[in-house]
Design a protein around this motif. Structure first.
Motif, PDB file in Angstrom:
ATOM      1  N   ASP A  61     -31.452 -66.116  95.222  1.00  0.00           N
ATOM      2  CA  ASP A  61     -30.543 -67.169  95.617  1.00  0.00           C
ATOM      3  C   ASP A  61     -31.297 -68.460  95.106  1.00  0.00           C
ATOM      4  N   GLY A  62     -30.577 -69.148  94.623  1.00  0.00           N
ATOM      5  CA  GLY A  62     -31.202 -70.523  93.771  1.00  0.00           C
ATOM      6  C   GLY A  62     -32.356 -69.990  92.817  1.00  0.00           C
ATOM      7  N   ASP A  63     -33.592 -70.649  93.034  1.00  0.00           N
ATOM      8  CA  ASP A  63     -34.432 -70.289  92.167  1.00  0.00           C
ATOM      9  C   ASP A  63     -35.736 -69.240  92.880  1.00  0.00           C
ATOM     10  N   TRP A  64     -35.112 -68.656  93.912  1.00  0.00           N
ATOM     11  CA  TRP A  64     -36.079 -67.695  94.569  1.00  0.00           C
ATOM     12  C   TRP A  64     -35.254 -66.167  94.462  1.00  0.00           C
ATOM     13  N   ALA A  65     -36.278 -65.160  94.380  1.00  0.00           N
ATOM     14  CA  ALA A  65     -35.745 -63.778  94.114  1.00  0.00           C
ATOM     15  C   ALA A  65     -36.757 -63.062  95.135  1.00  0.00           C
ATOM     16  N   THR A  66     -36.067 -61.768  95.547  1.00  0.00           N
ATOM     17  CA  THR A  66     -37.073 -60.991  96.452  1.00  0.00           C
ATOM     18  C   THR A  66     -36.738 -59.655  95.616  1.00  0.00           C
ATOM     19  N   VAL A  67     -37.603 -58.855  95.293  1.00  0.00           N
ATOM     20  CA  VAL A  67     -37.618 -57.542  94.710  1.00  0.00           C
ATOM     21  C   VAL A  67     -38.316 -56.629  95.749  1.00  0.00           C
ATOM     22  N   ARG A  68     -37.597 -55.781  96.146  1.00  0.00           N
ATOM     23  CA  ARG A  68     -38.186 -54.479  96.946  1.00  0.00           C
ATOM     24  C   ARG A  68     -38.281 -53.330  95.740  1.00  0.00           C
ATOM     25  N   TRP A  69     -39.623 -52.818  95.951  1.00  0.00           N
ATOM     26  CA  TRP A  69     -40.125 -51.933  94.929  1.00  0.00           C
ATOM     27  C   TRP A  69     -40.770 -50.860  95.805  1.00  0.00           C
ATOM     28  N   ARG A  70     -41.141 -49.745  94.874  1.00  0.00           N
ATOM     29  CA  ARG A  70     -41.814 -48.462  95.467  1.00  0.00           C
ATOM     30  C   ARG A  70     -42.963 -48.522  94.234  1.00  0.00           C
ATOM     31  N   TYR A  71     -44.156 -48.285  94.572  1.00  0.00           N
ATOM     32  CA  TYR A  71     -45.411 -48.038  93.819  1.00  0.00           C
ATOM     33  C   TYR A  71     -45.850 -46.670  93.902  1.00  0.00           C
ATOM     34  N   ARG A  72     -45.695 -45.809  92.896  1.00  0.00           N
ATOM     35  CA  ARG A  72     -45.965 -44.469  92.930  1.00  0.00           C
ATOM     36  C   ARG A  72     -47.506 -44.204  92.310  1.00  0.00           C
ATOM     37  N   PHE A  73     -48.250 -43.706  92.851  1.00  0.00           N
ATOM     38  CA  PHE A  73     -49.533 -43.314  92.505  1.00  0.00           C
ATOM     39  C   PHE A  73     -49.789 -41.797  92.476  1.00  0.00           C
ATOM     40  N   GLY A  74     -48.847 -40.951  92.610  1.00  0.00           N
ATOM     41  CA  GLY A  74     -48.743 -39.569  92.926  1.00  0.00           C
ATOM     42  C   GLY A  74     -47.397 -38.932  92.714  1.00  0.00           C
ATOM     43  N   PRO A  75     -47.345 -37.650  92.775  1.00  0.00           N
ATOM     44  CA  PRO A  75     -46.089 -37.027  92.471  1.00  0.00           C
ATOM     45  C   PRO A  75     -45.017 -37.096  93.906  1.00  0.00           C
ATOM     46  N   THR A  76     -45.520 -37.433  95.105  1.00  0.00           N
ATOM     47  CA  THR A  76     -44.580 -37.270  96.308  1.00  0.00           C
ATOM     48  C   THR A  76     -44.432 -38.703  96.771  1.00  0.00           C
ATOM     49  N   ASP A  77     -43.467 -38.798  97.735  1.00  0.00           N
ATOM     50  CA  ASP A  77     -43.546 -39.970  98.448  1.00  0.00           C
ATOM     51  C   ASP A  77     -44.619 -40.422  99.225  1.00  0.00           C
ATOM     52  N   ALA A  78     -45.506 -39.490  99.796  1.00  0.00           N
ATOM     53  CA  ALA A  78     -46.277 -39.593 100.434  1.00  0.00           C
ATOM     54  C   ALA A  78     -47.531 -40.352  99.512  1.00  0.00           C
ATOM     55  N   ASP A  79     -47.520 -40.359  98.186  1.00  0.00           N
ATOM     56  CA  ASP A  79     -48.306 -40.787  97.264  1.00  0.00           C
ATOM     57  C   ASP A  79     -47.699 -42.170  96.896  1.00  0.00           C
ATOM     58  N   SER A  80     -47.081 -43.006  97.640  1.00  0.00           N
ATOM     59  CA  SER A  80     -46.335 -44.156  97.200  1.00  0.00           C
ATOM     60  C   SER A  80     -46.470 -45.017  98.544  1.00  0.00           C
ATOM     61  N   VAL A  81     -46.039 -46.574  98.017  1.00  0.00           N
ATOM     62  CA  VAL A  81     -45.990 -47.500  99.096  1.00  0.00           C
ATOM     63  C   VAL A  81     -44.831 -48.263  98.769  1.00  0.00           C
ATOM     64  N   LEU A  82     -44.039 -48.839  99.605  1.00  0.00           N
ATOM     65  CA  LEU A  82     -43.107 -49.730  99.664  1.00  0.00           C
ATOM     66  C   LEU A  82     -43.573 -51.254  99.526  1.00  0.00           C
ATOM     67  N   GLY A  83     -42.914 -52.122  98.857  1.00  0.00           N
ATOM     68  CA  GLY A  83     -43.498 -53.562  98.964  1.00  0.00           C
ATOM     69  C   GLY A  83     -42.243 -54.326  98.637  1.00  0.00           C
ATOM     70  N   VAL A  84     -42.828 -55.667  98.548  1.00  0.00           N
ATOM     71  CA  VAL A  84     -41.767 -56.699  98.326  1.00  0.00           C
ATOM     72  C   VAL A  84     -42.496 -57.717  97.616  1.00  0.00           C
ATOM     73  N   ASN A  85     -41.673 -58.269  96.396  1.00  0.00           N
ATOM     74  CA  ASN A  85     -42.515 -59.603  95.887  1.00  0.00           C
ATOM     75  C   ASN A  85     -41.352 -60.718  96.159  1.00  0.00           C
ATOM     76  N   VAL A  86     -41.873 -61.792  96.386  1.00  0.00           N
ATOM     77  CA  VAL A  86     -41.085 -62.954  96.766  1.00  0.00           C
ATOM     78  C   VAL A  86     -41.439 -63.856  95.626  1.00  0.00           C
ATOM     79  N   THR A  87     -40.187 -64.066  94.622  1.00  0.00           N
ATOM     80  CA  THR A  87     -40.507 -64.745  93.488  1.00  0.00           C
ATOM     81  C   THR A  87     -39.849 -66.214  93.181  1.00  0.00           C
ATOM     82  N   ARG A  88     -40.492 -67.103  92.780  1.00  0.00           N
ATOM     83  CA  ARG A  88     -39.833 -68.439  92.416  1.00  0.00           C
ATOM     84  C   ARG A  88     -39.862 -68.583  90.971  1.00  0.00           C
TER      85      ARG A  88
END
Length: 130
Positions: A79-106
């Motif tokens: 929206d305008g000059d801002w964006a929000t990106v929802r992501w999952r960072y994986r550090f292993g083979p299962t969802d238990a080996d991951s975290v959800l996160g968000v980047n708020v970017t201009r």
């Protein structure tokens, strides 16, 4: 309503995410503003600020160069000059080996000028309702 500015922001974020996915540091650097400020998701409570293009690209390059991990973009809002990106960072083979996160970017002049990272991390529960 989609404005031209929102469309330009979405394109910049798409280029940033594609460079990240391909682990292409040079392509990523092309979409990072010289005056970029990035605040990492860790450590709590405020993260770590990285100031300037070189410091920000160096931080992201370290993440990209770790081939045992991946970032998966789940959704992008702009929206305008801002964006929000929802992501999952994986550090292993299962969802238990991951975290959800968000980047708020201009975005400014077609490049990322500010990015604030937030994530759900395992650990001691906060005094919040579940």
């Amino acid at each position: 309503m989609t404005t031209q500015l929102s469309t330009d922001t979405a394109r910049t974020i798409a280029r940033f995410n594609e460079a990240f996915r391909l682990r292409d540091t040079a392509a990523l650097a092309e979409v990072v503003h010289d005056d970029c400020l990035m605040v990492s998701a860790q450590p709590a409570p405020d993260g770590t600020p990285y100031v300037g293009k070189e410091a920000c690209v160096e931080f992201w390059a370290e993440l990209m160069n770790d081939t045992s991990t991946t970032f998966e973009v789940e959704h992008v809002f702009s929206d305008g000059d801002w964006a929000t990106v929802r992501w999952r960072y994986r550090f292993g083979p299962t969802d238990a080996d991951s975290v959800l996160g968000v980047n708020v970017t201009r975005v400014s002049d077609g490049r990322v000028i500010e990015q604030l990272g937030y994530t759900k991390t395992p650990g001691e529960a906060l005094p919040l309702p579940e």
